[in-house]
Design an enzyme around this catalytic site. Structure first.
Site, PDB file in Angstrom:
ATOM      1  N   GLU A   1      52.768  40.548  38.242  1.00 59.36           N
ATOM      2  CA  GLU A   1      51.821  39.478  38.081  1.00 59.36           C
ATOM      3  C   GLU A   1      51.972  38.714  36.788  1.00 59.36           C
ATOM      4  OE1 GLU A   1      47.226  38.579  39.155  1.00 59.36           O
ATOM      5  OE2 GLU A   1      48.001  40.453  39.220  1.00 59.36           O
TER       6      GLU A   1
ATOM      7  N   GLU B   1      41.133  46.566  33.124  1.00 61.10           N
ATOM      8  CA  GLU B   1      40.979  45.379  34.250  1.00 61.10           C
ATOM      9  C   GLU B   1      39.727  45.689  34.879  1.00 61.10           C
ATOM     10  OE1 GLU B   1      42.939  42.885  37.673  1.00 61.10           O
ATOM     11  OE2 GLU B   1      43.522  44.858  37.249  1.00 61.10           O
TER      12      GLU B   1
END
Length: 934
Positions: free
Chosen positions: A529, A795
């Site tokens: 990502e 996260e």
């Protein structure tokens, strides 16, 4: 016009040491303030800025240690042209102004390639003039396309150079195809040059590159020229290579790789994108073949010039980097090294001629941000054998970067390096969260009896652990050294308190910021990502400013964001935005970064040019918002992120979030319009913000202060965005507090709700509850992460679960700064330092003890200088040491009930104390030691 000593001219200007010495002029009188740290466009002595009207800045330093209330009442700037004669370009004369930052060039018109020396002197608050500053320098970049004569070149494309690897090797699904991995290309040219006085190299690539001149690398920069919206803008670097050039024969060499331009980007492999240039998932979003553009400009003492450019006279070859990709990793075969390839006299008879490429019609600008480069090294803390021939190294810290391998063996031995942030319970690497990012580097030895060292070039990883296999023998700890790599944003913040958990948490925040401020504000440094997610960026941008100078970094990224704004007005969920991902258009709380981030940069750095530069596109965004939601009911979006990764049972509807952010954006737009003097727009946006707030209240606010959406995030956003009328704020705040208490004094918020949660509580009389949340150690909390060994911010609140191990491998980053936005509260509320007006011209110092914390210290560097507050509770007294930067006024509020003293004496009438209003003190710059009874 104030008379002043003229700048030195003539041949002495050719000698920088004479120039620096002659720039210094003795002050006329004893002075209080000295101008220091001269900067141009946020950089010290930049070689190439992308404007003919650059902004100049400096800071003030007290001439005498311990001086207080140091101010500037006027300044004078002088600037001369570099080179023979040193013609004066600007003499501002005495300008009555306290401004020290972003003074726009007002001298003679500047042109491409022009070099300028400048200096400044200031008048303090008593009217005493200072000595001239040490000189600063800046250069104007290549502003016009015609300034480039270099051609775009590359190596001849050959499918045989490409290797493939079945994707099932690392994602376990053969239906997802094969990797396509390409080697780096080597390009070189020899040329002759006379003795030069200056050699300037301009270089860029569709891809990534390094440059060597006569066998030496011109810079330690990595992955240049960086990532941008290639179809609209391409950045380039400028290097002074005078010392690397020699009279006679010279050679220049470049190594070129796919980078973000043609390599794997984001998570295309997982989602199966269509319409790509090659039809191969995950790469070639912008182009298929990388290309290079190099322009070396030589200046001789007689004024003549010579230019060496990239063109078909260059030659190309493959070399030891046999595979390279930012996400997938790099393979290096030392047996294929090209010894001396970037030196004159190398035999390149077997090399092919370089080929010209079409290049790009995009705007080409000097890179305005901070270079990506190696920042520090970390020795391995331990190494153990996980299984026969497989060794696990632990750096003790999750980082972004690479490793340096140190090895000795026979030619052909192959060492494989794999990376992970965490380990499974049985001790082996946890790589499932990398998804399609292979993150593997391979080194094939050449058999040097003295040993070999290697560091990959065109890749990077997010990791704490390194798995080494194929190593000849048993490695010692020094076989692997971690190399921390990220954008070189100047670090300056510090925080410490009496709670060790919070101290570790702050270190985790800083490390996470460092790992993800990598050319753009990425979401994560490890998986497939690594994109500039806009929601994460706007949530964290204010917190980031406490820890580092991010002005130049965000100058660059905000151009990426506005370059990739959708044509109809919405900002994308990430920037740069790869061309082949049109399925994600906009998201509430993400697209708002196009307004929130410029506003924050203005607030922290006093930068109004960033507002003017992007004002039209911000207006386009706001007009699109108004058109899509004419009834002011809030709108849905096509991403559906919402309050991402919240853990509460009641979710926050996207129309609620959209309407709340719409109101907030309108308020910020009104403030920015006022800052640039657009009174009409200011009035329109203030009216719009008021109407949206009224619509929000009609839809969501009940008479008792409760909200229709009854969760922590909804109340936190509504209070933080000032959407609750004053008469009901305390009732709404009480609802928020009761929700937190009912949840066991734990939060349930996600990305969008966490940032405003503690500030909303502290601002409405529930500061003690904010402290309890801050020190909470049970899931979900920041303390839970620390208690479970985190060295960066996770996260997810439950990225790791006690007794079970890694949670949710499909989307689980252990280096994700969004939840670290609470750093803003730690600094501004707990340590008590913040701005009172844009640019920290006026400062607020208001420490607020809470929880079990008995001592805290926080500091940062403002555009005026260092600001800090260190406080402690000493029995029944509150003691605070405060540092206020020059040329500012601080509003100081201390949590004391009695008289405030300094050194046992009342503060009334003491140097620097301008005014006392109850428990609030107005003070000028300097260091203070306050004490008062609690």
């Amino acid at each position: 016009m104030v008379s002043c000593q003229a700048f030195p001219i003539g041949s002495l200007l050719m000698n920088p040491r004479f120039l620096a010495a002659l720039f210094l002029v003795a002050p006329l009188h004893a002075q209080e303030a000295l101008p220091v740290e001269l900067r141009c466009e946020y950089h010290r002595n930049p070689l190439a800025v992308g404007t003919a009207k650059p902004r100049l800045s400096w800071k003030l330093k007290a001439a005498n240690e311990g001086a207080r209330d140091v101010t500037q009442s006027a300044y004078q700037i002088q600037a001369i042209a570099d080179g023979q004669g040193g013609a004066e370009l600007w003499n501002s004369g005495k300008v009555d102004s306290a401004a020290t930052s972003q003074i726009e060039w007002a001298g003679q018109a500047l042109a491409s390639r022009q070099r300028v020396h400048w200096r400044v002197r200031v008048w303090d608050g008593k009217g005493t003039v200072s000595a001239w500053s040490e000189p600063g320098d800046f250069g104007i970049g290549l502003l016009d396309p015609v300034d480039w004569s270099a051609l775009w070149i590359s190596a001849k494309d050959d499918a045989a150079f490409t290797t493939t690897e079945n994707v099932q090797n690392f994602v376990g699904d053969p239906e997802r195809g094969s990797l396509i991995l390409t080697p780096a290309k080597y390009l070189r040219k020899e040329f002759e040059a006379p003795m030069v006085t200056r050699a300037t190299l301009h270089a860029t690539a569709l891809g990534v590159y390094t440059i060597e001149l006569n066998g030496k690398r011109v810079s330690d920069e990595r992955l240049a020229p960086g990532w941008s919206a290639y179809q609209r803008r391409l950045n380039y670097q400028t290097y002074d290579v005078t010392q690397l050039l020699q009279a006679g024969k010279n050679a220049i060499g470049a190594t070129l790789a796919d980078g973000w331009y043609a390599g794997y980007v984001a998570y295309g492999l997982l989602t199966g994108q269509e319409g790509l240039v090659s039809g191969v998932n995950g790469r070639y979003y912008y182009g298929v073949s990388p290309a290079l553009r190099v322009q070396l400009e030589l200046e001789m003492s007689d004024g003549t010039r010579q230019t060496v450019i990239s063109d078909p006279s260059w030659k190309s070859s493959l070399g030891p980097i046999t595979e390279t990709d930012i996400l997938m990793g790099e393979a290096y075969d030392a047996r294929k090294e090209l010894n001396g390839w970037s030196k004159p006299g190398f035999d390149d008879s077997a090399w092919q001629a370089a080929v010209c490429k079409t290049g790009t019609n995009a705007k080409v600008d000097p890179h305005p941000g901070n270079p990506v480069r190696p920042i520090e090294e970390i020795a391995a803390k331990s190494v153990r054998e996980q299984s026969p021939g497989v060794f696990i190294f632990d750096l003790g810290q999750n980082i972004s970067g690479l490793v340096r391998l140190k090895v000795k063996g026979k030619a052909g031995d192959k060492v494989k390096l794999r990376y992970a942030e965490v380990l499974h319970n049985d001790g082996h690497l946890s790589t499932e969260n990398l998804r399609c990012a292979r993150a593997t580097d391979t080194y094939t030895l050449k058999g040097d009896p003295d040993g070999e060292t290697w560091t990959p070039e065109f890749t990077y990883h997010g990791f704490q652990y390194v798995e080494v296999s194929g190593f000849p023998g048993t490695p010692d700890k020094d076989a692997i050294t971690g190399i921390v790599i990220h954008s070189d944003t100047p670090r300056h913040g510090h925080f410490e308190c009496s709670d060790p958990m919070l101290n570790q948490l702050y270190r985790n925040m800083v490390w996470t910021q460092r790992a993800n401020f990598f050319e753009m504000p990425t979401d994560c440094p490890q998986r497939d990502e690594r994109m500039g997610w806009t929601g994460d960026a706007q949530i964290y941008v204010r917190a980031a400013t406490f820890n580092a100078d991010i002005a130049a970094f965000y100058t660059k990224w905000l151009r990426d964001l506005n370059d990739d704004q959708w044509d109809y007005g919405a900002y994308p969920p990430y920037a740069p935005r790869p061309l082949a991902r049109p399925n994600e258009h906009h998201a509430a709380g993400w697209m708002d970064s196009g307004v929130i981030c410029p506003w924050t940069i203005w607030q922290v750095y006093g930068d109004t040019r960033v507002i003017r530069e992007h004002w039209r596109k911000m207006n386009d965004f706001m007009e699109w918002r108004a058109a899509r939601d004419p009834s002011l009911a809030g709108a849905t979006d096509d991403c559906g992120f919402g309050d991402w990764l919240s853990v509460g049972a009641v979710k926050t509807p996207i129309p609620f979030i959209d309407l709340a952010y719409h109101a907030y954006d309108a308020r910020l737009m009104a403030e920015m319009a006022g800052a640039i003097g657009d009174k009409g727009a200011e009035a329109r946006y203030r009216d719009r913000a008021s109407k949206i707030a009224a619509a929000f209240q009609k839809l969501y606010l009940k008479p008792d202060g409760s909200l229709v959406v009854h969760n922590q995030s909804a109340y936190a956003m509504a209070l933080f965005f000032d959407l609750i009328p004053e008469a009901q704020r305390q009732q709404s705040a009480a609802q928020l507090a009761s929700l937190v208490q009912a949840n066991g004094n734990k939060m349930s918020t996600g990305f969008l709700g966490t940032r405003p949660l503690l500030p909303a509580l502290s601002a409405t009389g529930h500061h003690d509850l904010a402290g309890i949340l801050m020190q909470q150690k049970e899931y979900p909390s920041w303390g839970y992460e620390v208690e479970n060994g985190a060295t960066t911010i996770w996260e997810r609140w439950d990225s790791y679960i006690k007794g079970q191990g890694v949670h949710e491998p499909s989307m689980n980053s252990f280096s994700h700064y969004a939840f670290g936005a609470v750093c803003e509260w730690m600094m501004s509320d707990l340590a008590g330092i913040d701005r009172a007006t844009p640019g920290f011209d006026r400062i607020r110092i208001a420490p607020r003890p809470t929880g079990t914390i008995t001592q805290a210290s926080g500091g940062m560097e403002t555009r005026h200088g260092p600001l800090s507050c260190s406080w402690k509770i000493d029995g029944d007294h509150f003691v605070a040491d405060v540092v206020i930067p020059p040329n500012t006024t601080a509003e100081i509020t201390l949590p004391v009930s009695g008289e405030i003293s300094e050194g046992g004496q009342p503060i009334q009438g003491r140097p620097g104390i301008r005014e006392i209003k109850g428990q609030q003190i107005l003070a000028g710059s300097g260091s203070y030691h306050f004490s008062g009874k609690r």
